[in-house]
Design an enzyme around this catalytic site. Structure first.
Site, PDB file in Angstrom:
ATOM      1  N   LEU A 189       3.606  -9.993  -4.735  1.00  0.00           N
ATOM      2  CA  LEU A 189       4.561  -9.228  -4.734  1.00  0.00           C
ATOM      3  C   LEU A 189       5.101  -8.934  -5.976  1.00  0.00           C
ATOM      4  O   LEU A 189       5.223  -9.769  -6.884  1.00  0.00           O
ATOM      5  CB  LEU A 189       5.739  -9.628  -3.661  1.00  0.00           C
ATOM      6  CG  LEU A 189       5.507  -9.934  -2.205  1.00  0.00           C
ATOM      7  CD1 LEU A 189       6.712 -10.465  -1.452  1.00  0.00           C
ATOM      8  CD2 LEU A 189       4.853  -8.651  -1.362  1.00  0.00           C
ATOM      9  N   GLU A 229      -3.140 -14.353  -8.940  1.00  0.00           N
ATOM     10  CA  GLU A 229      -2.307 -13.007  -8.815  1.00  0.00           C
ATOM     11  C   GLU A 229      -0.933 -13.432  -8.297  1.00  0.00           C
ATOM     12  O   GLU A 229      -0.587 -14.215  -7.606  1.00  0.00           O
ATOM     13  CB  GLU A 229      -3.098 -11.930  -7.843  1.00  0.00           C
ATOM     14  CG  GLU A 229      -4.441 -11.535  -8.562  1.00  0.00           C
ATOM     15  CD  GLU A 229      -5.016 -10.546  -7.673  1.00  0.00           C
ATOM     16  OE1 GLU A 229      -4.332 -10.171  -6.680  1.00  0.00           O
ATOM     17  OE2 GLU A 229      -6.399 -10.052  -7.776  1.00  0.00           O
ATOM     18  N   THR A 248      -3.867 -15.759  -4.584  1.00  0.00           N
ATOM     19  CA  THR A 248      -2.468 -14.835  -4.719  1.00  0.00           C
ATOM     20  C   THR A 248      -1.213 -15.765  -4.567  1.00  0.00           C
ATOM     21  O   THR A 248      -1.573 -17.001  -4.154  1.00  0.00           O
ATOM     22  CB  THR A 248      -2.368 -13.707  -3.583  1.00  0.00           C
ATOM     23  OG1 THR A 248      -2.461 -14.471  -2.412  1.00  0.00           O
ATOM     24  CG2 THR A 248      -3.873 -12.586  -3.749  1.00  0.00           C
ATOM     25  N   GLU A 273      -9.502  -8.783   0.498  1.00  0.00           N
ATOM     26  CA  GLU A 273      -9.487 -10.189   0.535  1.00  0.00           C
ATOM     27  C   GLU A 273     -10.660 -10.722   1.442  1.00  0.00           C
ATOM     28  O   GLU A 273     -10.880 -10.127   2.635  1.00  0.00           O
ATOM     29  CB  GLU A 273      -8.353 -10.684   0.985  1.00  0.00           C
ATOM     30  CG  GLU A 273      -7.002 -10.485   0.116  1.00  0.00           C
ATOM     31  CD  GLU A 273      -5.778 -10.629   0.451  1.00  0.00           C
ATOM     32  OE1 GLU A 273      -4.843 -10.512  -0.580  1.00  0.00           O
ATOM     33  OE2 GLU A 273      -5.550 -10.404   1.499  1.00  0.00           O
ATOM     34  N   ASP A 319       0.955  -1.070   0.058  1.00  0.00           N
ATOM     35  CA  ASP A 319       0.015   0.086  -0.073  1.00  0.00           C
ATOM     36  C   ASP A 319       0.985   1.191  -0.233  1.00  0.00           C
ATOM     37  O   ASP A 319       1.449   1.573   1.035  1.00  0.00           O
ATOM     38  CB  ASP A 319      -0.770  -0.039   1.357  1.00  0.00           C
ATOM     39  CG  ASP A 319      -2.140  -1.060   1.156  1.00  0.00           C
ATOM     40  OD1 ASP A 319      -2.336  -1.543  -0.014  1.00  0.00           O
ATOM     41  OD2 ASP A 319      -2.673  -1.051   1.836  1.00  0.00           O
TER      42      ASP A 319
END
Length: 563
Positions: A475, A472, A434, A273, A189
């Protein structure tokens, strides 16, 4: 006619036996356009086309499109520029293959606090670059805290309207994320976007609307799930607020649904999530690879726990969550609850508590995905998806402590992802997961990280439940090792086992650096073709393509940095 990567290269450069690889002989170009029409890539009937086939590199259709976009960077920001790319569209489409389509996440601050589109010119150049690389589309966070920030049901869609139109013109599909969480406080973020001010005001009046840990810390990332159906936000319940937001989005973008906007990813917790905020990074509360902490100490969650304990006939179990589960940065063996031998997680109380805790999360997910499905089910070409976190640390232990505190009742002897998959299957939603890029050997061994095993378990659960899987990377990664890991995870097995999409984290100047871009172009092509073509061939084609387009790709990177 759709072009594959070699055909695109052919449109950009013509190499003869006497040339060195990556150089092109320049051929006569088409007659110049007027200045005004050059901006849009158009010709009027009065401007003569002196065509000399084939087109030169400097006037190839793909390159012209990027050239137009780059010229837009030099124009006055107050002037609306909407380059016409319809004439080049047939050259920009990627043919359908047997592989997995790649999407790219846009920056978190794609829309500014005032509701307008951020970095318009840089965004257009970047989208053109992505399209030329074979990317299928983009993912963008549609922030509740920006769109509805001023007053309940007062929506400002301006910046997102501009973006959808831009994506439509370029020919990219859009995965729109209904982001009902705060931005700021999680991995990656880079900006802070709080919840709508009027919602935060209610949370400040009643702090029990926030998730709370056993030490009294309040988390403002997301409204506590046990308030889902209570009229605590200016007379509406959180689920009503989310449904009203999605309904307004549907009505605002009705003309884009199914053709440009093809996926609605529904946010269900921190970072979008389906999980509890058990490992918040804000203010250094949690650091990897800590086990996190249970988030069930607001009065609404405690009331629900008490009711569940009474129903079980064990009222003493309803006083609080586990008091011996350690802190955010402990490891399993530091605690009485999570340790492998005699740990409370594996006893009667542990089974009761973890079943209740995880079921609360499942019920929350079902309420929201049900609302989303009812709103978008009659929109052909639009699918619903839900993202689940890839919590891979301590996966190799018996208790899987970090997953348990996040709300996934997954242990060595219990599958915690199958119930999630079955819930999503009931609503025809896609299971988005992820950490696809991670390998076990890259992680700290003492933390028992097992990302590869975790991805395989989730894929197996999705297959058993009959739900489609998407992925996805957790990182930012630009290396071939990560790309290869994603390729293997996304395209393994038969056709039915392949992921429906992969979304790449994230659009930024680093992506457009020459070496990173070259690897990314090759990765996208390999994903599109699956494993039908050798990596060496794809990399060779990508090298030629990147050399031909490098000035404009560099322009995109510079534009993002300067903007």
């Amino acid at each position: 006619m759709a072009l594959n990567l070699p055909q695109k290269i052919g449109a950009l450069t013509t190499i003869t036996p006497g040339d060195q690889v990556g150089t092109a002989k320049r051929r006569p170009s088409i007659a110049p356009m007027s200045t005004a029409n050059m901006r849009y890539g158009l010709r009027t009937s009065g401007e003569t086309e002196a065509l000399t086939p084939p087109l030169s590199p400097c006037r190839s259709p793909i390159r012209t499109g990027l050239e137009v976009a780059c010229q837009a960077l030099t124009t006055d920001l107050t002037v609306e520029t909407s380059p016409n790319v319809q004439e080049q569209k047939h050259l920009l489409e990627v043919p359908k293959g047997e592989g997995v389509p790649v999407y790219v996440m846009l920056p978190l601050d794609t829309v500014k606090p005032d509701g307008s589109l951020n970095r318009k010119k840089a965004m257009y150049v970047s989208l053109m670059g992505l399209k030329n690389a074979g990317v299928k589309g983009i993912m963008v966070d549609v922030w509740w805290g920006l769109v509805e920030k001023d007053a309940p049901m007062a929506y400002n869609w301006n910046g997102y309207t501009e973006l959808m139109e831009m994506a439509k013109q370029v020919g990219l599909k859009v995965q729109a994320v209904m982001s009902f969480h705060q931005c700021g406080g999680n991995v990656g973020d880079s900006v802070t976007i709080p919840l709508p001010r009027w919602a935060v005001e209610e949370m400040e009046k009643d702090p029990d609307l926030c998730y709370s840990d056993q030490w009294g810390r309040r988390n403002y990332e997301y409204v506590s799930l046990d308030c889902d159906t209570l009229p605590v936000l200016k007379g509406r319940s959180p689920v009503q607020c989310y449904a009203d937001f999605m309904r307004a989005f549907r009505d605002q973008f009705a003309s884009y649904l199914g053709n440009t906007i093809i996926e609605i990813q529904v946010g269900m917790g921190p970072a979008g999530e389906l999980r509890y905020p058990s490992y918040p990074e804000l203010n250094g509360t949690w650091k990897f690879p800590g086990i996190g902490a249970f988030q069930c100490y607001d009065k609404y969650m405690r009331s629900s726990l008490q009711a569940a304990a009474l129903e079980t006939g064990k009222p003493e179990w309803g006083h609080s969550g586990p008091t011996d589960a350690g802190g955010y940065n402990n490891w399993p063996e530091d605690t009485a609850f999570f340790r492998k031998e005699g740990g409370g997680w594996n006893g009667q109380y542990g089974e009761f508590f973890l079943s209740w805790y995880s079921q609360m999360l499942l019920d929350h997910g079902e309420r929201i995905v049900s609302a989303a499905s009812s709103l978008f089910s009659n929109r052909p070409g639009v699918k619903i998806s839900v993202k689940v976190a890839g919590i891979h640390w301590h996966y190799g232990t018996r208790s899987h402590a970090a997953e348990l505190t996040a709300g996934y009742y997954n242990t060595r002897s219990r599958d915690g992802y199958l119930p999630i998959a079955r819930m999503l299957a009931r609503h025809g939603a896609v299971f988005n997961f992820t950490c696809l890029e991670m390998r076990d050997c890259e992680q700290p061994a003492d933390a028992c990280c097992r990302p590869e095993a975790l991805v395989k378990q989730v894929a197996s659960a999705a297959k058993e439940a009959g739900v489609r899987l998407a992925g996805e990377n957790a990182l930012p990664r630009y290396d071939e090792t990560a790309h290869e890991q994603v390729l293997n995870a996304a395209t393994s097995g038969d056709a039915d086992d392949k992921m429906v999409a992969f979304t790449y984290l994230r659009l930024n100047p680093e992506l457009f650096k020459y070496e990173n871009w070259k690897k990314f172009v090759a990765f996208v092509e390999q994903m599109r073709k699956g494993k039908a073509q050798s990596r060496e061939v794809v990399e060779r084609e990508a090298e030629l393509f990147v050399q031909a387009t490098s000035p404009f790709v560099q322009e995109a990177g510079v534009a993002l940095m300067s903007a």
